[in-house]
Design a protein around this motif. Structure first.
Motif, PDB file in Angstrom:
ATOM      1  N   ASN A  87      62.162  42.300 127.677  1.00  0.00           N
ATOM      2  CA  ASN A  87      62.056  40.991 128.344  1.00  0.00           C
ATOM      3  C   ASN A  87      63.040  39.983 127.773  1.00  0.00           C
ATOM      4  N   GLY A  88      64.259  40.454 127.541  1.00  0.00           N
ATOM      5  CA  GLY A  88      65.337  39.571 127.101  1.00  0.00           C
ATOM      6  C   GLY A  88      65.371  39.280 125.614  1.00  0.00           C
ATOM      7  N   GLN A  89      64.447  39.835 124.847  1.00  0.00           N
ATOM      8  CA  GLN A  89      64.401  39.612 123.404  1.00  0.00           C
ATOM      9  C   GLN A  89      64.748  40.895 122.672  1.00  0.00           C
ATOM     10  N   PHE A  90      65.551  40.784 121.618  1.00  0.00           N
ATOM     11  CA  PHE A  90      65.912  41.953 120.826  1.00  0.00           C
ATOM     12  C   PHE A  90      64.658  42.705 120.383  1.00  0.00           C
ATOM     13  N   LEU A  91      64.699  44.035 120.497  1.00  0.00           N
ATOM     14  CA  LEU A  91      63.567  44.863 120.091  1.00  0.00           C
ATOM     15  C   LEU A  91      63.956  45.843 118.991  1.00  0.00           C
ATOM     16  N   MET A  92      65.044  46.615 119.205  1.00  0.00           N
ATOM     17  CA  MET A  92      65.418  47.636 118.225  1.00  0.00           C
ATOM     18  C   MET A  92      66.840  48.110 118.504  1.00  0.00           C
ATOM     19  N   MET A  93      67.427  48.773 117.487  1.00  0.00           N
ATOM     20  CA  MET A  93      68.766  49.348 117.655  1.00  0.00           C
ATOM     21  C   MET A  93      68.872  50.633 116.851  1.00  0.00           C
ATOM     22  N   HIS A  94      69.895  51.400 117.167  1.00  0.00           N
ATOM     23  CA  HIS A  94      70.250  52.665 116.520  1.00  0.00           C
ATOM     24  C   HIS A  94      69.338  53.823 116.927  1.00  0.00           C
ATOM     25  N   LYS A  95      68.047  53.597 116.959  1.00  0.00           N
ATOM     26  CA  LYS A  95      67.118  54.649 117.389  1.00  0.00           C
ATOM     27  C   LYS A  95      65.848  53.986 117.900  1.00  0.00           C
ATOM     28  N   VAL A  96      65.045  54.771 118.607  1.00  0.00           N
ATOM     29  CA  VAL A  96      63.799  54.252 119.152  1.00  0.00           C
ATOM     30  C   VAL A  96      62.746  54.215 118.053  1.00  0.00           C
ATOM     31  N   ASN A  97      62.129  53.070 117.905  1.00  0.00           N
ATOM     32  CA  ASN A  97      61.006  52.893 116.997  1.00  0.00           C
ATOM     33  C   ASN A  97      59.757  52.832 117.885  1.00  0.00           C
ATOM     34  N   LEU A  98      59.085  53.976 118.042  1.00  0.00           N
ATOM     35  CA  LEU A  98      57.959  54.058 118.966  1.00  0.00           C
ATOM     36  C   LEU A  98      56.801  53.146 118.557  1.00  0.00           C
ATOM     37  N   ARG A  99      56.589  52.977 117.275  1.00  0.00           N
ATOM     38  CA  ARG A  99      55.508  52.097 116.813  1.00  0.00           C
ATOM     39  C   ARG A  99      55.781  50.658 117.243  1.00  0.00           C
ATOM     40  N   LYS A 100      57.003  50.210 117.040  1.00  0.00           N
ATOM     41  CA  LYS A 100      57.382  48.849 117.423  1.00  0.00           C
ATOM     42  C   LYS A 100      57.305  48.672 118.940  1.00  0.00           C
TER      43      LYS A 100
END
Length: 119
Positions: A87-100
């Protein structure tokens, strides 16, 4: 600034930043997960596979950072893809963090359900 989105559902469509903000949540109430990527990007493909079990909980938008109109995104993310915004806000990079991802999706779903019940 113009962004080019590539999505299984939408094909290739150009969006302006103001329109992108309106697309942050879909008409179905699903959040938008934006993947900043390039072609080829084996890590991005791997990340999309990891997202498979969650795909019913968001709409995936892909942004090709190598397009000329996305030069600023290329400069920002060229060494960091895959990069995800929710929704337009940074969430994660480099790999998927499923918990986050799960935490943020749950938070948005609770907000959405609360707003529906309040109507």
């Amino acid at each position: 600034m113009m962004l080019l989105f590539k999505s299984k559902w939408l094909g290739l469509v150009k969006y302006s930043v103001p329109l992108l903000r309106r697309l942050v949540t879909s008409s179905r109430g699903l959040p938008v997960l934006t993947l900043f990527t390039k072609d080829p990007c084996p890590l991005c493909e791997e990340a999309k596979e990891m997202l498979g079990p969650y795909k019913h909980r968001f709409i995936l938008q892909e942004v090709d950072i190598t397009l000329p109109e996305n030069a600023d995104l290329y400069d920002r993310y060229k060494y960091d893809i895959p990069v995800f915004h929710l929704n337009g806000q940074f969430l994660m990079m480099h790999k998927v963090n499923l918990r986050k991802l799960e935490q943020q999706l749950l938070k948005l779903e609770q907000q959405h359900n609360g707003s529906i019940q309040g109507k």
